[in-house]
Scaffold this motif. Sequence first.
Motif, PDB file in Angstrom:
ATOM      1  N   UNK A 174      43.295  48.210  37.006  1.00 19.86           N
ATOM      2  CA  UNK A 174      44.220  47.221  37.580  1.00 19.86           C
ATOM      3  C   UNK A 174      43.464  46.144  38.348  1.00 19.86           C
ATOM      4  N   UNK A 175      42.403  46.544  39.069  1.00 17.02           N
ATOM      5  CA  UNK A 175      41.617  45.583  39.831  1.00 17.02           C
ATOM      6  C   UNK A 175      40.898  44.607  38.899  1.00 17.02           C
ATOM      7  N   UNK A 176      40.327  45.101  37.820  1.00 12.81           N
ATOM      8  CA  UNK A 176      39.656  44.232  36.850  1.00 12.81           C
ATOM      9  C   UNK A 176      40.650  43.257  36.236  1.00 12.81           C
ATOM     10  N   UNK A 177      41.833  43.750  35.886  1.00 10.47           N
ATOM     11  CA  UNK A 177      42.856  42.864  35.301  1.00 10.47           C
ATOM     12  C   UNK A 177      43.276  41.785  36.295  1.00 10.47           C
ATOM     13  N   UNK A 178      43.435  42.154  37.575  1.00  8.93           N
ATOM     14  CA  UNK A 178      43.866  41.176  38.574  1.00  8.93           C
ATOM     15  C   UNK A 178      42.794  40.117  38.832  1.00  8.93           C
TER      16      UNK A 178
END
Length: 183
Positions: A174-178
């Motif tokens: 999720x952090x990479x996507x954000x």
Amino acid sequence: MSDLKQGAGGRRLSRPERRAARKAARERHRADVRYRAAHRRDPLPHGVRMVYLEHRAAALWVRAPGQAALRTERDGPWQELKIRSVRRCLRPWLVRITLADGTRLTLRPIVPGHAGLADCGHDQGGPEGSTPDDVGGGDDPLTLLLLVLMWLFMLVLLPWSGWNNARRCVHAHRLVRALARRP
């Protein structure tokens, strides 16, 4: 001499004064622990995620794709980060961020509820000096027995550790996507 044995002006404290100083230090520590525990239950502001950076808790505020801010101290300032690229490491629960100046940050996301903004700057945990080099092991049978018991204990904890890392993988994704989302 430590602060608990030496008063102002280098005078040695009496036993009751040392006891009072230790009690005050314990109360300050307990108040700090209560403060951090209360803030772990609070929701984080929008876009803020807690991560471990170099074994210390830090807050990462994702403002826009390619732009973020990092706070490494409890009440410290937010440092602007210009992000060039974001990717996951070989261990999927780690995130590698390459900044515009070429420096790399390796972050490990913290599962929500395990740390709050008040935990920024605190160690990941574990006692200091607990590496195998510091422990002076021996060849006696008691050490061997303790080693076997430790391995059995680790085999019992391995599934729990795998579940915890799987949860970290989800938060790293999720952090990479954000961070990598393009407008």
